[in-house]
Design a protein around this motif. Structure first.
Motif, PDB file in Angstrom:
ATOM      1  N   TRP A   1       1.007  -1.373   0.414  1.00 31.93           N
ATOM      2  CA  TRP A   1       0.541   0.265   0.297  1.00 31.93           C
ATOM      3  C   TRP A   1       0.958   1.179   0.030  1.00 31.93           C
ATOM      4  O   TRP A   1       0.574   2.669  -0.562  1.00 31.93           O
ATOM      5  CB  TRP A   1      -0.610  -0.200   1.439  1.00 31.93           C
ATOM      6  CG  TRP A   1      -2.335  -0.205   1.264  1.00 31.93           C
ATOM      7  CD1 TRP A   1      -3.129  -1.637   1.065  1.00 31.93           C
ATOM      8  CD2 TRP A   1      -3.182   0.563   0.380  1.00 31.93           C
ATOM      9  NE1 TRP A   1      -3.987  -1.365   0.923  1.00 31.93           N
ATOM     10  CE2 TRP A   1      -4.535  -0.430  -0.128  1.00 31.93           C
ATOM     11  CE3 TRP A   1      -3.404   1.691  -0.754  1.00 31.93           C
ATOM     12  CZ2 TRP A   1      -5.649   0.419  -0.540  1.00 31.93           C
ATOM     13  CZ3 TRP A   1      -4.515   2.002  -1.303  1.00 31.93           C
ATOM     14  CH2 TRP A   1      -5.408   0.731  -0.983  1.00 31.93           C
TER      15      TRP A   1
ATOM     16  N   ASP B   1     -14.349   6.400  -4.801  1.00 32.70           N
ATOM     17  CA  ASP B   1     -14.418   5.735  -3.314  1.00 32.70           C
ATOM     18  C   ASP B   1     -15.834   4.374  -4.349  1.00 32.70           C
ATOM     19  O   ASP B   1     -16.645   4.523  -3.542  1.00 32.70           O
ATOM     20  CB  ASP B   1     -15.717   6.805  -3.180  1.00 32.70           C
ATOM     21  CG  ASP B   1     -16.999   7.615  -4.197  1.00 32.70           C
ATOM     22  OD1 ASP B   1     -16.643   7.080  -5.298  1.00 32.70           O
ATOM     23  OD2 ASP B   1     -17.190   9.002  -3.987  1.00 32.70           O
TER      24      ASP B   1
ATOM     25  N   ASP C   1     -13.944  -1.077  -6.018  1.00 29.35           N
ATOM     26  CA  ASP C   1     -13.229  -1.736  -6.243  1.00 29.35           C
ATOM     27  C   ASP C   1     -12.271  -0.669  -6.468  1.00 29.35           C
ATOM     28  O   ASP C   1     -10.888  -1.120  -7.296  1.00 29.35           O
ATOM     29  CB  ASP C   1     -13.193  -3.046  -7.843  1.00 29.35           C
ATOM     30  CG  ASP C   1     -13.740  -1.869  -8.913  1.00 29.35           C
ATOM     31  OD1 ASP C   1     -14.142  -0.639  -8.275  1.00 29.35           O
ATOM     32  OD2 ASP C   1     -13.805  -1.813  -9.884  1.00 29.35           O
TER      33      ASP C   1
ATOM     34  N   LYS D   1      -9.127   1.785  -5.466  1.00 34.65           N
ATOM     35  CA  LYS D   1      -7.887   1.902  -4.377  1.00 34.65           C
ATOM     36  C   LYS D   1      -7.848   3.575  -4.400  1.00 34.65           C
ATOM     37  O   LYS D   1      -5.810   4.145  -4.432  1.00 34.65           O
ATOM     38  CB  LYS D   1      -6.393   0.995  -5.151  1.00 34.65           C
ATOM     39  CG  LYS D   1      -6.733  -1.003  -5.258  1.00 34.65           C
ATOM     40  CD  LYS D   1      -5.282  -1.419  -5.800  1.00 34.65           C
ATOM     41  CE  LYS D   1      -5.742  -2.655  -6.324  1.00 34.65           C
ATOM     42  NZ  LYS D   1      -6.828  -3.149  -6.843  1.00 34.65           N
ATOM     43  N   SER D   2      -8.059   3.460  -2.806  1.00 33.94           N
ATOM     44  CA  SER D   2      -7.952   5.611  -3.664  1.00 33.94           C
ATOM     45  C   SER D   2      -7.004   6.054  -2.168  1.00 33.94           C
ATOM     46  O   SER D   2      -6.872   4.855  -1.154  1.00 33.94           O
ATOM     47  CB  SER D   2      -9.534   6.314  -3.503  1.00 33.94           C
ATOM     48  OG  SER D   2     -10.245   5.598  -1.463  1.00 33.94           O
TER      49      SER D   2
ATOM     50  N   THR E   1      -8.693   7.568   0.619  1.00 35.92           N
ATOM     51  CA  THR E   1      -9.035   6.962   1.168  1.00 35.92           C
ATOM     52  C   THR E   1      -9.130   5.400   1.947  1.00 35.92           C
ATOM     53  O   THR E   1      -9.007   4.890   3.031  1.00 35.92           O
ATOM     54  CB  THR E   1     -10.623   7.300   1.697  1.00 35.92           C
ATOM     55  OG1 THR E   1     -10.382   8.845   0.961  1.00 35.92           O
ATOM     56  CG2 THR E   1     -11.224   7.651   2.404  1.00 35.92           C
ATOM     57  N   ASP E   2      -8.863   5.206   0.824  1.00 33.31           N
ATOM     58  CA  ASP E   2      -8.562   3.612   1.575  1.00 33.31           C
ATOM     59  C   ASP E   2      -7.554   2.602   1.886  1.00 33.31           C
ATOM     60  O   ASP E   2      -7.096   1.636   3.203  1.00 33.31           O
ATOM     61  CB  ASP E   2      -8.677   2.345  -0.101  1.00 33.31           C
ATOM     62  CG  ASP E   2     -10.359   2.128  -0.327  1.00 33.31           C
ATOM     63  OD1 ASP E   2     -11.448   2.884   0.305  1.00 33.31           O
ATOM     64  OD2 ASP E   2     -10.365   2.530  -2.270  1.00 33.31           O
TER      65      ASP E   2
ATOM     66  N   ASN F   1      -8.127   3.762   5.461  1.00 29.82           N
ATOM     67  CA  ASN F   1      -8.963   2.923   6.256  1.00 29.82           C
ATOM     68  C   ASN F   1      -7.742   1.637   6.419  1.00 29.82           C
ATOM     69  O   ASN F   1      -7.851   1.196   7.646  1.00 29.82           O
ATOM     70  CB  ASN F   1      -9.741   2.827   5.488  1.00 29.82           C
ATOM     71  CG  ASN F   1     -10.909   4.072   5.927  1.00 29.82           C
ATOM     72  OD1 ASN F   1     -10.892   4.758   5.996  1.00 29.82           O
ATOM     73  ND2 ASN F   1     -11.930   3.671   3.874  1.00 29.82           N
ATOM     74  N   HIS F   2      -6.837   1.515   5.773  1.00 31.13           N
ATOM     75  CA  HIS F   2      -6.288   0.131   5.479  1.00 31.13           C
ATOM     76  C   HIS F   2      -5.361   0.122   6.555  1.00 31.13           C
ATOM     77  O   HIS F   2      -5.063  -0.530   7.912  1.00 31.13           O
ATOM     78  CB  HIS F   2      -4.722  -0.058   4.738  1.00 31.13           C
ATOM     79  CG  HIS F   2      -4.165  -0.807   4.508  1.00 31.13           C
ATOM     80  ND1 HIS F   2      -4.455  -2.508   4.660  1.00 31.13           N
ATOM     81  CD2 HIS F   2      -3.116  -0.808   5.400  1.00 31.13           C
ATOM     82  CE1 HIS F   2      -3.365  -2.596   4.829  1.00 31.13           C
ATOM     83  NE2 HIS F   2      -2.308  -2.471   5.288  1.00 31.13           N
TER      84      HIS F   2
END
Length: 218
Positions: A6, A68, A71, A73-74, A76-77, A80-81
């Motif tokens: 990531w 958003d 699927d 990969k923003s 924000t994602d 969250n990860h």
């Protein structure tokens, strides 16, 4: 993706977007000088295609960073990860991941502090001011770039591009890049998270090389 992947993915996304943005900005700054404008006018079709390509690709990157969809990969994602996997930034995880560093220096972790949720919240809050801009203006343009049949001429893209503030895009991208670099230093080197925006030192190199390209393309 795991945490290491990531971090690498966000680094590539933000650095690539900054390269596109600075290349675009550097070109227009350069041709404000009459000597460079004359050079560029020797091959106008090339530079028109070049700047249009920079515009299109930049907004694809910006759209991905603010995507958003399930699927996507923003950024924000990524945020969250990090919150879901705080254990990856613990002392125990570091000892398992970087045992090589501890062999070289057994005291490497002496007096080291490892981040808690509040440190991550403070760091990611740096990007909160740009969320609306990225999810509205930039995402709208990205959608029209994907639906390229709607716009057929470069000037139409130029019109869209003029509706956004390049300085805001720069600040948003540098902020996201800085957040990610801070997280990498914490993950890889056990350095404390710092809620600061870093200097993107590649900017000057991109500006300098853009002028060199203009001089060389005749």
């Amino acid at each position: 993706m795991n945490t290491r992947r990531w971090i690498g993915f966000i680094d590539k996304e933000t650095a690539s977007a900054l390269t596109l943005l600075y290349s675009y900005m550097a070109f227009y700054e350069a041709i404000s000088d009459e000597a460079y404008a004359e050079k560029a006018n020797l091959v106008p079709q090339f530079w028109m295609a070049h700047t249009a390509s920079l515009q299109h690709t930049l907004f694809i990157y910006l759209g991905r960073l603010s995507d958003d969809t399930p699927d996507g990969k923003s950024f924000t994602d990524f945020r969250n990860h990090c919150f879901r996997h705080l254990e990856d930034f613990s002392e125990e995880s570091f000892r398992e991941r970087r045992s090589d560093a501890l062999v070289i220096n057994p005291h490497y972790l002496d007096e080291k502090d490892f981040p808690e949720e509040k440190e991550f919240a403070a760091l990611f809050s740096l990007a909160s001011d740009f969320n609306k801009f990225l999810r509205k203006e930039c995402k709208t343009i990205r959608s029209k770039v994907y639906a390229h049949a709607i716009l057929t001429d470069d000037y139409e893209y130029q019109f869209l591009f003029e509706k956004v503030d390049l300085k805001t895009i720069e600040e948003a991208l540098v902020t996201m890049w800085s957040i990610n670099r801070n997280i990498w230093e914490c993950f890889q080197n056990a350095r404390p998270l710092k809620s600061t925006v870093l200097e993107y030192t590649e900017r000057d190199r991109i500006y300098r090389q853009t002028r060199q390209v203009i001089e060389g393309v005749t």
